[in-house]
Design a protein around this motif. Structure first.
Motif: not given
Length: 318
Positions: A69-78, A93-98, A301-308
């Protein structure tokens, strides 16, 4: 689960997120890698990546045979090659709205600073150069502010404007009109935004459809006392067109947080425009936002680690 993961982290990240993963993860900082080649050479050690702006290319994903998994610290993934990630079975995945409020407050700050020539007046005052009438500004009250994009940050920016007695027009083909504040009117195109607006602010991600969506024709539609603000992505605004608009007086000022090339070079002609206010792609950088985004990345990251599957997943890898 007893499996241990290796997680690649940005050079700077609030520790609250990594702390939440410490029961199963060890961490490596992107700052350990001198260039892309060094990162690609070591890509096979990572199970997860939390990323800010360092490009994650097809070469990286092709070499990252343990990556989940790759998680963007923020929204834009360009800066992430999502096609390559998908092809290699990596969820993105990203973290929009935070950091929405942080970005919106920064956009408002840039708008007001440019309209009132705050930076120029500050510099002159520090030099005991007292010529206050040279820094006559413009008021925001009673004007129409245009929004290119009415997602999380755009809507929050519009909400912050309510106390100034402004109206807003917005273009966003993806937004539900029912979520917009009452003083925001949707229009049918970016051009229509600039035809109706006195000042404008950009709040869209950089995609093939949005690259240079604000160019010479759009800027010429603003009045000569208008201000353009960009806290989204540099490539959304044609910087050469913005330089021309500022130099010719087509617009009165600009507030710029993001650039087509980051960091911009000292000889970048945009940086010579004295009626513009510049910051360093830090619209979303507040202590409050840093903690919120860090925790959100850790949760994914934890969600993917746990199979989600994170609810903000951007692809569907095999």
């Amino acid at each position: 689960m007893s499996e241990t993961w290796t997680v690649l982290l940005p050079a700077t990240i609030d520790p609250s997120g990594p702390d939440e993963l410490s029961d199963f993860a060890s961490f490596v900082s992107i700052s350990e890698y001198a260039d892309e080649a060094a990162l690609v050479a070591d890509a096979g050690r990572f199970d997860a990546v939390i990323t800010r702006t360092v490009p994650l290319t097809a070469d990286f994903f092709d070499a990252a045979d343990s990556l989940r998994v790759v998680v963007k610290h923020g929204a834009g993934v360009d800066h992430v090659d999502i096609d390559a990630a998908t092809r290699n079975g990596v969820l993105v995945a990203n973290t929009p709205g935070k950091n929405t409020n942080a970005v919106a407050e920064h956009a408002l700050t840039l708008l007001l600073a440019a309209k009132r020539q705050v930076v120029r007046a500050d510099a002159a005052t520090r030099q005991a150069d007292w010529r206050r009438h040279d820094f006559e500004g413009h008021e925001l009250s009673g004007r129409t502010v245009g929004l290119v994009g009415a997602g999380n940050a755009g809507r929050r920016f519009a909400a912050l404007l309510t106390g100034f007695g402004v109206s807003c027009v917005a273009y966003d083909p993806y937004v539900d009109p029912g979520v917009l504040p009452e003083h925001v009117e949707l229009v049918e195109s970016v051009r229509a935004v600039f035809e109706a607006a006195d000042d404008a602010s950009v709040h869209v991600p950089l995609t093939e459809d949005t690259r240079h969506v604000v160019g010479r024709e759009e800027l010429r539609l603003l009045p000569d006392d208008g201000v353009l603000v960009n806290t989204a992505r540099g490539g959304v605004v044609d910087e050469a067109a913005l330089v021309d608009a500022l130099e010719s007086g087509d617009i009165a000022g600009a507030g710029v947080d993001v650039y087509e090339t980051e960091p911009p070079t000292a000889d970048d002609p945009l940086l010579d425009r004295e009626r513009a206010v510049f910051t360093q792609h830090n619209a979303g950088l507040t202590a409050e936002a840093a903690r919120a985004v860090s925790l959100a990345t850790a949760e994914h990251v934890r969600t993917v680690y746990e199979g989600g599957r994170p609810d903000t997943a951007l692809n569907d890898p095999a």
